[in-house]
Design a protein around this motif. Structure first.
Motif, PDB file in Angstrom:
ATOM      1  N   GLY A 189       0.823  -1.190   0.000  1.00 45.09           N
ATOM      2  CA  GLY A 189       0.000   0.000   0.000  1.00 45.09           C
ATOM      3  C   GLY A 189       0.865   1.252   0.000  1.00 45.09           C
ATOM      4  N   ARG A 190       0.259   2.375   0.228  1.00 46.77           N
ATOM      5  CA  ARG A 190       0.976   3.636   0.236  1.00 46.77           C
ATOM      6  C   ARG A 190       1.718   3.828   1.559  1.00 46.77           C
ATOM      7  NH1 ARG A 190      -3.463   7.886  -2.365  1.00 46.77           N
ATOM      8  NH2 ARG A 190      -3.608   6.890  -4.434  1.00 46.77           N
ATOM      9  N   ASN A 191       2.811   4.554   1.500  1.00 50.75           N
ATOM     10  CA  ASN A 191       3.579   4.934   2.685  1.00 50.75           C
ATOM     11  C   ASN A 191       4.012   3.724   3.508  1.00 50.75           C
ATOM     12  OD1 ASN A 191       3.171   7.729   2.080  1.00 50.75           O
ATOM     13  ND2 ASN A 191       1.127   7.585   2.988  1.00 50.75           N
ATOM     14  N   HIS A 224      -1.782  -4.088   2.696  1.00 49.21           N
ATOM     15  CA  HIS A 224      -3.190  -4.484   2.706  1.00 49.21           C
ATOM     16  C   HIS A 224      -3.247  -6.010   2.697  1.00 49.21           C
ATOM     17  CE1 HIS A 224      -4.744  -0.428   2.107  1.00 49.21           C
ATOM     18  NE2 HIS A 224      -3.765  -0.248   1.233  1.00 49.21           N
ATOM     19  N   ASN A 257       1.250  -2.251  13.116  1.00 50.40           N
ATOM     20  CA  ASN A 257      -0.018  -1.960  13.779  1.00 50.40           C
ATOM     21  C   ASN A 257      -1.169  -1.987  12.786  1.00 50.40           C
ATOM     22  OD1 ASN A 257       1.215  -1.320  16.391  1.00 50.40           O
ATOM     23  ND2 ASN A 257       1.993   0.520  15.366  1.00 50.40           N
ATOM     24  N   ARG A 313      -4.243  -0.545  11.282  1.00 50.12           N
ATOM     25  CA  ARG A 313      -4.845   0.783  11.189  1.00 50.12           C
ATOM     26  C   ARG A 313      -6.242   0.767  10.603  1.00 50.12           C
ATOM     27  NH1 ARG A 313      -2.338   3.561  14.921  1.00 50.12           N
ATOM     28  NH2 ARG A 313      -0.071   3.694  14.595  1.00 50.12           N
ATOM     29  N   ARG A 345       2.609   0.891   3.890  1.00 50.70           N
ATOM     30  CA  ARG A 345       1.547   0.082   4.491  1.00 50.70           C
ATOM     31  C   ARG A 345       1.294  -1.176   3.672  1.00 50.70           C
ATOM     32  NH1 ARG A 345      -2.824   3.657   7.851  1.00 50.70           N
ATOM     33  NH2 ARG A 345      -1.277   4.976   8.896  1.00 50.70           N
ATOM     34  N   SER A 405       4.866 -10.407   3.580  1.00 52.17           N
ATOM     35  CA  SER A 405       4.738  -8.997   3.229  1.00 52.17           C
ATOM     36  C   SER A 405       5.580  -8.718   1.996  1.00 52.17           C
ATOM     37  CB  SER A 405       5.198  -8.126   4.398  1.00 52.17           C
ATOM     38  OG  SER A 405       6.551  -8.405   4.730  1.00 52.17           O
ATOM     39  N   GLU A 451      -5.508  -3.185   7.061  1.00 52.36           N
ATOM     40  CA  GLU A 451      -4.467  -2.251   6.663  1.00 52.36           C
ATOM     41  C   GLU A 451      -3.459  -2.147   7.797  1.00 52.36           C
ATOM     42  OE1 GLU A 451      -3.855   2.269   4.858  1.00 52.36           O
ATOM     43  OE2 GLU A 451      -5.818   1.630   5.608  1.00 52.36           O
ATOM     44  N   ILE A 452      -2.188  -2.443   7.498  1.00 54.65           N
ATOM     45  CA  ILE A 452      -1.151  -2.546   8.515  1.00 54.65           C
ATOM     46  C   ILE A 452      -0.063  -1.521   8.210  1.00 54.65           C
ATOM     47  CG2 ILE A 452       0.513  -4.110   9.600  1.00 54.65           C
ATOM     48  CD1 ILE A 452      -1.336  -6.378   8.404  1.00 54.65           C
ATOM     49  N   ASP A 453       0.332  -0.747   9.233  1.00 50.09           N
ATOM     50  CA  ASP A 453       1.347   0.271   9.001  1.00 50.09           C
ATOM     51  C   ASP A 453       2.754  -0.319   9.089  1.00 50.09           C
ATOM     52  OD1 ASP A 453       2.104   0.076  11.695  1.00 50.09           O
ATOM     53  OD2 ASP A 453       1.043   1.899  12.301  1.00 50.09           O
ATOM     54  N   GLY A 454       3.764   0.526   8.874  1.00 51.53           N
ATOM     55  CA  GLY A 454       5.140   0.060   8.824  1.00 51.53           C
ATOM     56  C   GLY A 454       5.654  -0.496  10.137  1.00 51.53           C
TER      57      GLY A 454
END
Length: 458
Positions: A95-97, A101, A142, A144, A99, A434, A136-139
């Protein structure tokens, strides 16, 4: 996945109660053609013994750790309802930044546990309790976001990712409208965009066939989709390919239709009869499916001409690697109608050469604590080798296989869904990595739990 009836006694249980004699390797076959990785990855033989988890959820090798991302019955972060049950096939998308999915199947039927909540614009059949959720998982690992990605489908078992970063979720059923309360026909593939589910909606890709779908793999060069069928009664399932009218490009291409064909191996009506690794067949034929919608007769029972068609029991995992598609037969039992017995096979089909080769045979092994039977979901590990979800009896593992054919346990489930006297553990499903290869995601089917595993991956 878990929809097939269980055998009363597995190989592992039999070995546990008797004196096993002749030892043999757990896997045999041409592993080097399957995997890619560095010399370091090719040389390692696992990460050491599993360390008991004091929290009783997931045993991992020393240095690895897990995080529970989601559990059935917890509230979805979107507020749409509860996290559904029966976590099954899964894939991770960038995903963006930074992240990720994570799109996850839920293999629910009309009755049972927690169904996927119906959401306007994302529901195919209000009576269908299966579907997908998207995390949706952040870097930092976590969660989100967590929401419904598609609802109103049925028995969503496995599937597969596309080159354009969508997920194809597969219904493992042939129930029609009016059966089990359904208001629409089922047995289709649906496309799901984990980042923007409303872009894909809930549209069945009918041209890809109506049958007991298991998994898919897409040829990234031409968009051909290969499909496995996990039929529970003989004649068993077929191996298919779908030739899209518009070869590549996302939802528009698959919705444009195409032709469905089934694989015929000349002179081989049942793949279980082949037992020698390295056995190869040239001039594989692809036969048009007479009625892809199976309006009156299931596809595997349709008339493919006097030369018939090739069947196989328990066709499960399917993935693309290099220039070939690989597919898994979890097991074959002659007393259930197969031509011969085996504990699992991996087949390789090379489209350009029209060649089919048996590259891995699973089991038997004499150590009841280690793998050797019923491979199910399979993925290529980021550093080389395979990760395999076990779907047999007794303890349940995520298993690693090195390029040299060595087998090692990567994880063991500790959530006892039986009793203290008769323990039972839910199978693993949906193993995937990932995009950066730093995290292994995997589901426990029951109780539905999604884990993220990090550590010193080679």
């Amino acid at each position: 996945m878990s929809s097939a009836p269980r055998r009363l006694a597995t190989r592992r249980q039999i070995l546990a109660g008797s004196a096993a004699t002749a030892a043999s390797v757990a896997f045999t076959g041409a592993f080097t053609e399957l995997f890619s990785g560095t010399a370091e990855a090719r040389g390692h033989s696992g990460y050491g013994p599993l360390v008991p988890d004091p929290d009783g959820l997931l045993d991992l090798p020393k240095g690895f750790r897990y995080r529970v991302l989601s559990r059935e019955g917890d509230p979805l972060l979107s507020g749409e309802g509860l996290v559904p049950s029966n976590h099954d096939g899964m894939a991770a998308f960038a995903g963006r930044n930074g992240r990720v999915h994570l799109v996850r199947n839920h293999e629910n039927r009309v009755t049972g546990k927690i169904g996927v909540p119906t959401v306007e614009g994302l529901t195919y059949d209000p009576m269908g309790k299966g579907g997908c959720t998207s995390l949706e998982i952040d870097g930092r690992g976590n969660v989100r976001g967590e929401r419904v990605a598609i609802a109103g489908t049925a028995v969503n078992c496995a599937g597969g990712p596309t080159p354009w970063n969508t997920w194809l979720t597969c219904e493992e059923t042939e129930d029609k409208a009016g059966t089990n309360g359904y208001t629409k026909d089922h047995g289709f593939i649906f496309e799901v965009d984990g980042a923007d589910p409303r872009r894909t909606g809930a549209v069945p890709l009918t041209a890809m066939g109506r049958f007991q779908h298991e998994a898919i793999a897409v040829d990234p060069g031409n968009g051909v989709v290969y499909e496995t069928e996990d039929a529970f009664e003989r004649p068993f399932g077929l191996f298919y390919r779908f030739l899209p009218e518009k070869p590549l490009g996302g939802t528009g291409s698959l919705r444009a239709g195409g032709a469905l064909e089934a694989m015929r191996v000349p002179g081989v009506p049942d793949l279980s009869a082949i037992q020698e690794t390295g056995a190869s067949f040239d001039r594989i034929e692809w036969v048009p499916v007479p009625d892809p919608q199976a309006a009156g007769t299931p596809i595997r029972l349709q008339d493919f001409g006097p030369r018939g068609i090739t069947h196989a029991q328990k066709l499960e995992g399917c993935y693309w690697g290099g220039s070939s598609v690989y597919f898994v037969s979890s097991f074959a039992h002659s007393d259930e109608g197969s031509a011969a017995d085996h504990f699992g096979q991996v087949w390789r089909y090379e489209p350009k050469k029209r060649r089919l080769t048996l590259v891995i045979v699973f089991g038997p092994d004499t150590d009841i604590q280690l793998p050797g039977e019923s491979p199910d979901n399979i993925c290529l590990a980021a550093g080389g080798g395979l990760m395999v979800c076990e779907d047999g009896g007794g303890a349940q593992h995520v298993l690693g296989v090195t390029r040299r054919g060595e087998v090692y346990p990567m994880a063991r489930g500790r959530q006892n869904i039986g009793t203290a006297d008769e323990p039972e553990w839910g199978e693993f499903a949906g193993v995937t990595f990932s995009p950066d290869g730093g995290t292994m995601f995997v589901n426990c089917y029951t109780p539905g739990t999604t884990f993220a595993v990090t550590g010193p991956w080679r």
